[in-house]
Structures are given as structure tokens and as C-alpha cells.
Design an enzyme around this catalytic site. Sequence first.
Site, PDB file in Angstrom:
ATOM      1  N   TRP A 250      48.009  36.806  90.738  1.00 40.49           N
ATOM      2  CA  TRP A 250      46.830  37.166  89.952  1.00 40.49           C
ATOM      3  C   TRP A 250      46.389  38.561  90.388  1.00 40.49           C
ATOM      4  CZ3 TRP A 250      41.800  38.262  91.809  1.00 40.49           C
ATOM      5  CH2 TRP A 250      40.926  38.669  90.784  1.00 40.49           C
TER       6      TRP A 250
ATOM      7  N   GLU B 200      48.757  33.967  86.710  1.00 38.55           N
ATOM      8  CA  GLU B 200      47.428  33.508  86.272  1.00 38.55           C
ATOM      9  C   GLU B 200      46.744  34.515  85.352  1.00 38.55           C
ATOM     10  OE1 GLU B 200      44.863  32.942  89.645  1.00 38.55           O
ATOM     11  OE2 GLU B 200      43.229  32.107  88.446  1.00 38.55           O
TER      12      GLU B 200
ATOM     13  N   LYS C 129      43.339  35.831  82.952  1.00 32.51           N
ATOM     14  CA  LYS C 129      41.886  35.867  83.117  1.00 32.51           C
ATOM     15  C   LYS C 129      41.240  36.559  81.932  1.00 32.51           C
ATOM     16  CE  LYS C 129      38.364  36.760  86.581  1.00 32.51           C
ATOM     17  NZ  LYS C 129      38.065  36.969  87.978  1.00 32.51           N
TER      18      LYS C 129
ATOM     19  N   ASP D 103      43.526  28.803  84.916  1.00 34.22           N
ATOM     20  CA  ASP D 103      42.350  28.630  85.775  1.00 34.22           C
ATOM     21  C   ASP D 103      41.208  28.194  84.864  1.00 34.22           C
ATOM     22  OD1 ASP D 103      39.747  29.419  86.966  1.00 34.22           O
ATOM     23  OD2 ASP D 103      40.964  30.183  88.615  1.00 34.22           O
TER      24      ASP D 103
ATOM     25  N   HIS E 156      38.646  30.765  83.525  1.00 32.83           N
ATOM     26  CA  HIS E 156      39.104  32.026  82.947  1.00 32.83           C
ATOM     27  C   HIS E 156      39.178  32.051  81.425  1.00 32.83           C
ATOM     28  CE1 HIS E 156      40.993  33.570  86.947  1.00 32.83           C
ATOM     29  NE2 HIS E 156      39.743  33.182  87.063  1.00 32.83           N
TER      30      HIS E 156
ATOM     31  N   HIS F  72      44.529  26.045  88.298  1.00 32.28           N
ATOM     32  CA  HIS F  72      43.464  26.300  89.262  1.00 32.28           C
ATOM     33  C   HIS F  72      42.266  25.517  88.766  1.00 32.28           C
ATOM     34  CE1 HIS F  72      44.544  30.217  91.590  1.00 32.28           C
ATOM     35  NE2 HIS F  72      45.279  29.189  91.926  1.00 32.28           N
TER      36      HIS F  72
ATOM     37  N   ASP G 281      32.736  33.044  85.164  1.00 36.23           N
ATOM     38  CA  ASP G 281      33.756  32.590  86.122  1.00 36.23           C
ATOM     39  C   ASP G 281      33.164  32.553  87.529  1.00 36.23           C
ATOM     40  OD1 ASP G 281      36.306  32.104  87.282  1.00 36.23           O
ATOM     41  OD2 ASP G 281      36.578  34.240  87.628  1.00 36.23           O
TER      42      ASP G 281
ATOM     43  N   ASP H 128      33.105  30.176  89.839  1.00 38.53           N
ATOM     44  CA  ASP H 128      33.810  29.439  90.898  1.00 38.53           C
ATOM     45  C   ASP H 128      32.902  28.518  91.704  1.00 38.53           C
ATOM     46  OD1 ASP H 128      36.725  30.462  90.885  1.00 38.53           O
ATOM     47  OD2 ASP H 128      35.556  32.303  90.751  1.00 38.53           O
TER      48      ASP H 128
ATOM     49  N   ASP I 192      40.412  26.081  93.114  1.00 39.45           N
ATOM     50  CA  ASP I 192      40.027  27.481  93.262  1.00 39.45           C
ATOM     51  C   ASP I 192      38.530  27.649  92.996  1.00 39.45           C
ATOM     52  OD1 ASP I 192      39.895  30.201  93.517  1.00 39.45           O
ATOM     53  OD2 ASP I 192      40.861  30.652  91.604  1.00 39.45           O
TER      54      ASP I 192
HETATM   55  C1  RNT Z   1      40.269  35.081  90.414  1.00 38.73           C
HETATM   56  C2  RNT Z   1      41.363  34.102  90.355  1.00 38.73           C
HETATM   57  C3  RNT Z   1      42.160  33.929  91.623  1.00 38.73           C
HETATM   58  C4  RNT Z   1      41.323  33.936  92.868  1.00 38.73           C
HETATM   59  C5  RNT Z   1      42.067  33.540  94.125  1.00 38.73           C
HETATM   60  C6  RNT Z   1      41.292  33.858  95.350  1.00 38.73           C
HETATM   61  O1  RNT Z   1      39.471  35.075  89.320  1.00 38.73           O
HETATM   62  O2  RNT Z   1      40.883  32.872  89.915  1.00 38.73           O
HETATM   63  O3  RNT Z   1      42.920  32.782  91.521  1.00 38.73           O
HETATM   64  O4  RNT Z   1      40.202  33.121  92.742  1.00 38.73           O
HETATM   65  O5  RNT Z   1      43.297  34.079  94.107  1.00 38.73           O
HETATM   66 ZN    ZN Z   2      42.159  31.186  90.019  1.00 38.99          ZN
END
Ligand code: RNT
Ligand code: ZN
Length: 411
Positions: free
Chosen positions: A179, A220, A222, A253, A256, A280, A288, A290, A319
Site C-alpha cells: 500500500w 491495497e 484506497k 480495506d 477505503h 483489511h 478512513d 481506522d 487494520d
Molecule cells: C492505510 C492502509 C494501510 C495501513 C497499514 C498501516 O490507509 O489501510 O493498510 O493502514 O499499512
Molecule cells: Zn489497510
Amino acid sequence: MSYKEAQKKYSKIGVDTEKAVAALAKIPVSMHCWQGDDVCGFETTGGASGGIQTTGNYPGKATTPQQLMADIDFAMSLIPGKHRVNLHACYGIHKDKVVDRDKLGPEQFKPWVEWAKKKGYGLDFNPTFFSHPKVVDGLTLSSPDPKIRAFWVKHGIQCLKIAEYFAKELKTPCAINFWAPDGYKDEPSDRLGPRMRMADSLDRIFKYRYDRKRVIPTFESKLFGIGVESYTVGSHEFVMGYAQSRKILALLDMGHFHLSENVADKISSFLMFFGKVAFHISRPVRWDSDHVIRQNDDLAAAAREIVRMGPENFLIALDYFDASICRVAAWVLGMRNMQKELLKAMLAPNAELKRLQDEADFTAQLVMQEECKNYPFEEVWAEFCRRQGVPAGEEWFDAVRKYEKEVLLKR
Ligand code: RNT
Ligand code: ZN
């Protein structure tokens, strides 16, 4: 209600709880090391940068490899089943001088491998294309400067070597996720150029003849990041096209996508065209962000798709990173929530529901989908935890509080 009674109740709708409990024990989840220290790593004392951000200042974060390993071990002791640990390149363990990203190798990850061997964890990996001075104008693999691109290409290759080392030493395939935060804050005038450069850089990385049997590269996508609101090089379409044409896996993810998108709906298409799905598991709150994953509708929907399409076809990794609460609790809660949703999905009469759909009995389908939500899941979960030797209920948090008092708050 006892487990036996719950088992009987489930059997009336054609669900075998014994099968579910046995299947759940075989689903490894890759736990992300970066929840333990707010994605800081061991290279500098600074925090994460590059479109991602941790907020909060809860005490007790791990600042050394020993602390991070101890915290992971402690968290794992409260999580049922056998799992994997997901490392990032910025978590290399350096002697006196920090080895830069383009020169990292197995040497910097030896202590992790020794630890993982001893504890029986599989390891997954991620090159770190962020939190570094060579992220120039927000770009890495897609930079217009060939020297910057070359640096990050070298990093990618070194990381493939580290992934090979993990897989070989630990005798379990290593998923390595790519990523890169590359993007622009405001509307770019050239959307194609950066994407062509990123594809070329990735091609140079994957020219390295990594061990195809042991290393599983994933890529990945985004939508946007903080500071890169208008354009992300590695968009969903870019990643889909790249991964498909280069025969690697695309990674979804959950944070994302546009918030109104149904991420679970994407899974079946991924499975059809990639054969396996890398995930993820995260929780976006308005963006996003997290957040720690909860037992919410999104997670439940993803878990249902995983279960219906065969958990063996998925690479499940968590994640998220919340620095405003106890980090060890965040791990344990998230891992257990993931497993709880998988178990709930396994305890649904999936074959029967599919039959109702195919026979167009949508009324019965809706009724059954709702009714089975109120079946005695809790007893089956408790039985699973009992067999795995971990607390079934919130007692796990008492243990965390004790660890916090005795270890974390003393740091
Ligand atoms: C970032 C991505 C990625 C990170 C990690 C730390 O938006 O989701 O996966 O969160 O690699
Ligand atoms: Zn991620």
C-alpha cells in the site's frame, strides 16, 4: 441455557454447532502489530505520516520491540485460536544505526522470527511506503523523480526477500501487502502519468523472482487520505486492473470506500476473478478513521460472505489503530469481535437461506435471516472459548486492566 441446549436449538434449523466451533478454530486472523504503538515503528520517534493518522495519547504504548512482543503475547493469550502477526517494514530491529528502507533485509527481522517460532505465530508483512523523508511531495512509487522511485522499488524488493525469509523459517506462506499513500491534495492535471509510473515501479519490484509458493503479494486500494483528498494513485480501479493483469491479489480495506458502499458485496466478485480475497478489516467513522472494529452490520456482512464462500479462500487481517484507548484492549476486542461475527455467520442456516433465495421465497428468507439473529449464539461462543482455554465474557478485560496496572502504566 447450557451449551447442550443451544446445540439442540440450532440443530432444529439444520445448524451443527460442533462443526462451527471446529471450523472457527481453524481460521487464523493476522493481527496487526501497529495497533500496539500507533504505527510508529522503531526507526524514528515520530508518528505515522502519509495520509494516515492516529489520534489520542493513551498511556502505556510499546516503544521497544520487547514491549511490543510482550503486549502481542499478552493480547494473544486472551484471544481464542491460533493466529498470525502482521509486521510492517518500519518495525525492523536495528543495532546502533538504523538501516534505511532500501537496504533492509532478514537481518533486521531475525528477532521477530525467533519470537514467532517460539510462540507459534505465522508472520505476514508490509513494505512501509510512508513515514519517511523519501516520501517526496506525497509520492513514492509514482514520483516523477526517478531516484525517488528507484529507492522505493529497492525497498519493495528487499521486503519481498524478508517475506521469503519469514515464510521459509516459519513454514507458512507469508502475505505481503503493498500500500502506498501516493496522491494529491488538490485536483491534478495529469491523472495518468502517476499511475503509469506506479505500475512501472511495481513491475520492477515484482521482477524479483520471489518464491511464488511461499510469498503472496497483495495490493491495497484506497479512496483518499488526509492531505490527499483529491486523487489517489492506487485507486480501486487501478489496483483491480494492476492486480488482475499481474496475477497478484487485490486487497480490500473496509475503510477505503465511500461510506455508503457495501464492501461485503465486492467480495464475491473478487473471489471469482482472483481466486482468493485479501482483507483489511477496519471501521471507518465518517472517513478512513481506522476505529477498532465493532460487531456492527458491516462486519457481520463481511463475515457472512467469508463464511459462505469458504474461509480458506480469505486472508483476513485487521487494520485499525486507536491511540485514545488501551491498545492491548483494542487488539483483544477487535480480534474477538472478528471471531464472534465469523461464528454468528457459521451459525446461520446458510444452505437453507440460499435455497429460499433460489426458490424466490423472499418472505421466508427475510423472516429466517432475522429470526436466526436471536438464536443462542452466546452459549456456543462460550463453549468455543472454554475449549480454547480463554475467558468467554468480559472477564478478559479484568486481565487487561491488571496487565495495564502492572506493566503498561509503568512504562
Ligand atoms: C492505510 C492502509 C494501510 C495501513 C497499514 C498501516 O490507509 O489501510 O493498510 O493502514 O499499512
Ligand atoms: Zn489497510
